[in-house]
Design a protein around this motif. Structure first.
Motif, PDB file in Angstrom:
ATOM      1  N   GLU B  65       0.830  -1.270   0.044  1.00  0.00           N
ATOM      2  CA  GLU B  65       0.003   0.003  -0.050  1.00  0.00           C
ATOM      3  C   GLU B  65       0.823   1.243  -0.158  1.00  0.00           C
ATOM      4  N   ALA B  66       1.777   1.248   0.810  1.00  0.00           N
ATOM      5  CA  ALA B  66       2.916   2.238   0.856  1.00  0.00           C
ATOM      6  C   ALA B  66       3.445   2.549  -0.471  1.00  0.00           C
ATOM      7  N   ILE B  67       3.942   1.561  -1.134  1.00  0.00           N
ATOM      8  CA  ILE B  67       4.447   1.470  -2.224  1.00  0.00           C
ATOM      9  C   ILE B  67       3.658   2.050  -3.331  1.00  0.00           C
ATOM     10  N   PHE B  68       2.375   1.565  -3.447  1.00  0.00           N
ATOM     11  CA  PHE B  68       1.374   2.000  -4.339  1.00  0.00           C
ATOM     12  C   PHE B  68       0.971   3.374  -4.322  1.00  0.00           C
ATOM     13  N   LEU B  69       0.907   3.818  -2.991  1.00  0.00           N
ATOM     14  CA  LEU B  69       0.484   5.233  -2.981  1.00  0.00           C
ATOM     15  C   LEU B  69       1.697   6.132  -3.220  1.00  0.00           C
ATOM     16  N   LYS B  70       2.735   6.001  -3.270  1.00  0.00           N
ATOM     17  CA  LYS B  70       3.894   6.749  -3.496  1.00  0.00           C
ATOM     18  C   LYS B  70       4.089   6.583  -5.258  1.00  0.00           C
ATOM     19  N   GLN B  71       3.876   5.543  -5.704  1.00  0.00           N
ATOM     20  CA  GLN B  71       4.427   5.165  -7.051  1.00  0.00           C
ATOM     21  C   GLN B  71       3.605   4.920  -7.995  1.00  0.00           C
ATOM     22  N   CYS B  72       2.365   4.644  -7.628  1.00  0.00           N
ATOM     23  CA  CYS B  72       1.291   4.002  -8.758  1.00  0.00           C
ATOM     24  C   CYS B  72       0.002   4.850  -8.815  1.00  0.00           C
ATOM     25  N   ALA B  73      -0.404   5.216  -7.663  1.00  0.00           N
ATOM     26  CA  ALA B  73      -1.713   6.124  -7.292  1.00  0.00           C
ATOM     27  C   ALA B  73      -1.869   7.113  -8.315  1.00  0.00           C
ATOM     28  N   ALA B  74      -1.041   7.812  -8.756  1.00  0.00           N
ATOM     29  CA  ALA B  74      -1.071   9.011  -9.516  1.00  0.00           C
ATOM     30  C   ALA B  74      -1.750   8.713 -10.838  1.00  0.00           C
ATOM     31  N   CYS B  75      -1.406   7.430 -11.505  1.00  0.00           N
ATOM     32  CA  CYS B  75      -2.201   6.879 -12.620  1.00  0.00           C
ATOM     33  C   CYS B  75      -3.432   6.078 -12.288  1.00  0.00           C
ATOM     34  N   HIS B  76      -3.406   5.145 -11.439  1.00  0.00           N
ATOM     35  CA  HIS B  76      -4.163   4.201 -11.035  1.00  0.00           C
ATOM     36  C   HIS B  76      -5.327   4.625 -10.218  1.00  0.00           C
ATOM     37  N   GLY B  77      -4.912   5.618  -9.403  1.00  0.00           N
ATOM     38  CA  GLY B  77      -6.115   6.021  -8.515  1.00  0.00           C
ATOM     39  C   GLY B  77      -5.926   5.504  -6.997  1.00  0.00           C
ATOM     40  N   GLU B  78      -5.959   6.014  -6.145  1.00  0.00           N
ATOM     41  CA  GLU B  78      -5.652   5.538  -4.637  1.00  0.00           C
ATOM     42  C   GLU B  78      -6.295   4.362  -4.240  1.00  0.00           C
ATOM     43  N   PHE B  79      -7.525   4.117  -5.060  1.00  0.00           N
ATOM     44  CA  PHE B  79      -8.280   2.976  -4.821  1.00  0.00           C
ATOM     45  C   PHE B  79      -8.185   2.059  -6.185  1.00  0.00           C
ATOM     46  N   GLY B  80      -7.325   2.222  -6.921  1.00  0.00           N
ATOM     47  CA  GLY B  80      -7.202   1.402  -8.071  1.00  0.00           C
ATOM     48  C   GLY B  80      -8.300   1.787  -9.084  1.00  0.00           C
ATOM     49  N   GLU B  81      -9.022   2.684  -9.122  1.00  0.00           N
ATOM     50  CA  GLU B  81      -9.987   3.022  -9.844  1.00  0.00           C
ATOM     51  C   GLU B  81      -9.501   3.867 -11.424  1.00  0.00           C
ATOM     52  N   GLY B  82      -8.387   4.140 -11.435  1.00  0.00           N
ATOM     53  CA  GLY B  82      -7.806   4.548 -12.558  1.00  0.00           C
ATOM     54  C   GLY B  82      -8.102   6.293 -12.716  1.00  0.00           C
ATOM     55  N   ALA B  83      -6.960   6.928 -13.002  1.00  0.00           N
ATOM     56  CA  ALA B  83      -7.335   8.098 -13.089  1.00  0.00           C
ATOM     57  C   ALA B  83      -7.413   8.583 -14.524  1.00  0.00           C
ATOM     58  N   GLY B  84      -8.358   9.528 -14.793  1.00  0.00           N
ATOM     59  CA  GLY B  84      -8.566   9.787 -16.139  1.00  0.00           C
ATOM     60  C   GLY B  84      -8.674   8.428 -17.071  1.00  0.00           C
ATOM     61  N   ARG B  85      -7.937   8.385 -18.077  1.00  0.00           N
ATOM     62  CA  ARG B  85      -8.082   6.989 -19.052  1.00  0.00           C
ATOM     63  C   ARG B  85      -6.981   6.014 -18.427  1.00  0.00           C
ATOM     64  N   TRP B  86      -6.338   6.245 -17.474  1.00  0.00           N
ATOM     65  CA  TRP B  86      -5.379   5.334 -17.154  1.00  0.00           C
ATOM     66  C   TRP B  86      -6.085   3.952 -16.561  1.00  0.00           C
ATOM     67  N   PRO B  87      -5.205   2.946 -16.632  1.00  0.00           N
ATOM     68  CA  PRO B  87      -6.021   1.621 -16.225  1.00  0.00           C
ATOM     69  C   PRO B  87      -6.535   1.514 -14.902  1.00  0.00           C
ATOM     70  N   VAL B  88      -7.824   1.007 -15.001  1.00  0.00           N
ATOM     71  CA  VAL B  88      -8.330   0.772 -13.690  1.00  0.00           C
ATOM     72  C   VAL B  88      -7.730  -0.696 -13.147  1.00  0.00           C
ATOM     73  N   VAL B  89      -7.332  -0.761 -12.084  1.00  0.00           N
ATOM     74  CA  VAL B  89      -6.447  -2.188 -11.581  1.00  0.00           C
ATOM     75  C   VAL B  89      -7.541  -2.663 -10.457  1.00  0.00           C
ATOM     76  N   ALA B  90      -8.709  -2.392  -9.990  1.00  0.00           N
ATOM     77  CA  ALA B  90      -9.381  -2.984  -9.014  1.00  0.00           C
ATOM     78  C   ALA B  90     -10.663  -2.923  -9.263  1.00  0.00           C
ATOM     79  N   GLY B  91     -11.505  -4.091  -8.957  1.00  0.00           N
ATOM     80  CA  GLY B  91     -12.935  -3.979  -9.206  1.00  0.00           C
ATOM     81  C   GLY B  91     -13.162  -5.551  -9.641  1.00  0.00           C
ATOM     82  N   ARG B  92     -14.507  -5.936  -9.214  1.00  0.00           N
ATOM     83  CA  ARG B  92     -14.840  -7.371  -9.679  1.00  0.00           C
ATOM     84  C   ARG B  92     -16.081  -7.413 -10.520  1.00  0.00           C
ATOM     85  N   GLU B  93     -16.389  -6.296 -11.026  1.00  0.00           N
ATOM     86  CA  GLU B  93     -17.796  -6.251 -11.904  1.00  0.00           C
ATOM     87  C   GLU B  93     -17.599  -7.340 -12.965  1.00  0.00           C
ATOM     88  N   SER B  94     -19.014  -7.609 -13.408  1.00  0.00           N
ATOM     89  CA  SER B  94     -19.242  -8.979 -14.358  1.00  0.00           C
ATOM     90  C   SER B  94     -18.606  -8.607 -15.666  1.00  0.00           C
TER      91      SER B  94
END
Lengths: 422, 219
Positions: B65-94
């Motif tokens: 989590e610490a690495i993600f917030l520092k190095q990944c969240a700018a693009c992927h979002g704090e919750f993995g929801e994806g900023a703008g058109r950057w890839p969403v990395v979390a979610g279990r939708e159908s």
């Protein structure tokens, strides 16, 4: 909002091209001119004065009047230009060979600018002799080969699965190009390393910041894959993998690893990101096809098309491209009336296996609306399906491998747009 | 002419020497050189689902989590929801939704694939800068963001190949030659093929203005 603006700007670009071309229809007719043509009666500068000497263009470039013939991207399609795509201007090209500077680009981490002196190809894994080759080493293999192949991104036409989207064959079909590769058969290099008894797959890896990897069945590697260093007679362009690219004829472009630095031989596929999360085809039932390597037969009319509308009544020549990942193009049919009646197009230029093939169809345009389609049949008997027929099998979520028949609607004024018909 | 003839025997001898020399170089033809074990180790970074290539090490969700917030969240979002058109990395939708989101939780079949991909090319623009321990930690955190493991989970070399993702069974090999067999061998209609034709949709009538979720993607 930013993306809104850029989208509108790109639409203006599409439509601006159409408007300018349609304007020609009114002003450009000189056939029955009552006054002498100044292009004939006045002496132009290029006839009177000296032009540039031989030292001015050590590497030639197109005429300044061809400045519009460029690759184009659609900025809002992707999050960043380094992991994105641009498109070959198919509507501005003829013949079958794509000029090197116009071959579409698709990168996952930008263009690697590789120093060939520091580039190595390592072959290891299930081989008897793991080895390192320089490009110079590969150029000393006796079996050097020159082969023309099309290369199509699996996502070409991918935006069109849910209906007509983008106005221009550059955007709907421009993730394809066709060049002559020079290289050494991968088979020869693998044999120099000695394949192990269980070898059945290999992993190819690039030297770019994506370190792109794809698993390739060994049977394909031994059949016709090349390690290529040249395209159309000159070194690969950096954006096409300089100094070394894997050529996987007829198969989806993502497998043609650029900046190739490593081949690991194994006994099963690796299931890496580019063959699981991406480049798998999601079907309507929520399951996905994987390892859909072959590019199905496909064709498109490049002229007329939305970026190249009709500007002359009377005699016209329809032109287009057809190809198949399973072999040669056998036949192309064309319709001008939305599929009520079809005629055979004329294939011209070399009809090579796994290569773009050019077709032509002369017709007389009286200014009536047209619904233009082309349909290819390849040497295996595969008939290019309609988009409806494809969706019946695959649904609309697959993104990849959309080879359905394209329709262009030519309006009475010559303006041409991307439509779908019944 | 006479000079050429006098050279001929010498040429024949030379050809003979070359013909003998080629097989003597063996199957490698003397091309390339052996790859050293250290060189293979430096480049051989790939993992497979069967455990091939899994490096030693481990990492926890908390470290990730610490690495993600520092190095990944700018693009992927704090919750993995994806900023703008950057890839969403979390979610279990159908996956049968319109525009389904393909995440580690919804689509990716293997954890080793996540590790392999993050290690070879992330963070975007600073590839291969993470230690194996950091990649274990990030992979663990991605699993947690997808509600697949608890927050005290630690991913390690001896467990990674055993972690199953929900969509592991969601893929099947290319079956076009059977499910699409009807695209072959049919002589298509050439004359009077349909009575009428209607335009179903037009590119210019369709709003392709992008938003975060709805716009078409190039992949």
């Amino acid at each position: 909002m930013e993306s809104d603006r850029s989208h509108r700007a790109s639409r203006r670009r599409f439509l601006g091209g159409v408007g300018a071309a349609v304007a020609l229809l009114g002003s450009g007719r000189r056939a029955g001119a009552a006054t002498p043509d100044p292009a004939i009666t006045e002496l132009p500068d290029w006839t009177r004065y000296l032009g540039e000497g031989v030292a001015s263009r050590p590497y030639g470039r197109p005429s300044e009047f061809e400045a519009h013939v460029v690759r184009r991207n659609v900025a809002w399609l992707t999050a960043s230009p380094e992991s994105s795509v641009n498109f070959t201007p198919l509507h501005d090209l003829d013949g079958t060979i794509t000029p090197n500077g116009l071959c579409f680009e698709r990168h996952h981490s930008g263009v690697a600018e590789v120093d060939p002196a520091k580039h190595r190809l390592m072959v290891h894994g299930l081989v008897e002799r793991p080895r390192v080759f320089t490009v110079a080493d590969l150029k000393r293999f006796p079996g050097r080969a020159n082969r023309v192949y099309f290369m199509e991104c699996a996502a070409n036409s991918g935006m069109e699965w849910r209906g007509a989207q983008l106005n221009g064959c550059q955007f709907t079909h421009g993730m394809v190009h066709n060049v002559m590769y020079t290289g050494v058969p991968l088979k020869a290099v693998l044999e120099a390393c000695g394949l192990g008894p269980n070898a059945s797959w290999l992993l190819a890896e690039g030297a770019d910041a994506a370190a792109m990897t794809r698993s390739v069945p060994l049977a394909k590697a031994l059949d016709d894959c090349l390690l290529a260093w040249a395209m159309n007679g000159e070194a690969l362009r950096p954006e096409q993998g300089y100094p070394l690219r894997l050529v996987v004829p007829g198969w989806e472009g993502n497998m043609w690893i650029k900046w190739l630095r490593r081949i690991e031989v194994g006994d099963r596929p690796w299931h890496h990101r580019e063959e699981t999360a991406k480049y798998t085809d999601l079907m309507a039932d929520g399951r996905a096809r994987r390892f859909t390597f072959i590019m199905d037969a496909k064709s498109v009319v490049t002229n007329p098309s939305p970026q190249a509308p009709l500007v002359h009544k009377g005699t016209n020549l329809l032109s287009g491209l057809a190809w198949s990942g399973r072999g040669r193009v056998k036949r192309v049919d064309v319709t001008l009336d939305g599929g009520r009646n079809w005629r055979h197009a004329r294939l011209d230029g070399p009809v090579l296996p796994l290569s773009l093939t050019r077709f032509y169809f002369p017709f007389n345009w009286n200014g009536r609306e047209l619904l233009i389609q082309s349909r290819v049949i390849d040497e295996t008997g595969y008939v290019q399906p309609t988009k409806q027929a494809l969706r019946q099998v695959r649904g609309t979520s697959s993104i990849y491998h959309n080879n359905g028949i394209q329709t262009w609607h030519v309006h009475a004024g010559g303006e041409t747009e991307n439509v779908e018909i019944s | 002419m006479s000079r050429f003839l006098s050279l001929a025997p010498a040429l024949l001898v030379l050809v003979g020497v070359l013909a003998l020399a080629l097989p003597a170089l063996g199957q490698t033809r003397g091309l390339g050189r052996p790859a050293l074990p250290e060189e293979i180790k430096a480049w051989d970074i790939d993992l497979r689902p069967d455990g091939h290539g899994v490096p030693p090490g481990q990492g926890s969700v908390k470290e990730g989590e610490a690495i993600f917030l520092k190095q990944c969240a700018a693009c992927h979002g704090e919750f993995g929801e994806g900023a703008g058109r950057w890839p969403v990395v979390a979610g279990r939708e159908s996956l049968v939704n319109e525009n389904p989101e393909k995440t580690v939780g919804s689509y990716w079949p293997h954890v080793t694939t996540v590790f392999d991909y993050v290690r070879r090319t992330m963070p975007f623009g600073n590839a291969q800068s993470l230690t194996d321990g950091e990649v274990y930690a990030l992979t663990a955190f991605l699993l947690h963001m997808n509600d697949l493991v608890k927050e005290d989970f630690v991913l390690a070399s001896d467990t990674i190949a055993a972690v199953a993702l929900p969509n592991a069974g969601g893929f099947y090999d290319d079956d076009r030659e059977t499910t699409e067999k009807h695209f072959w061998g049919t002589e298509p209609c050439m004359k009077n093929c349909k009575a009428e034709v209607t335009i179903l949709n037009r590119a210019r009538a369709l709003d392709v203005t992008p938003d975060d979720k709805g716009a078409p993607k190039v992949e």
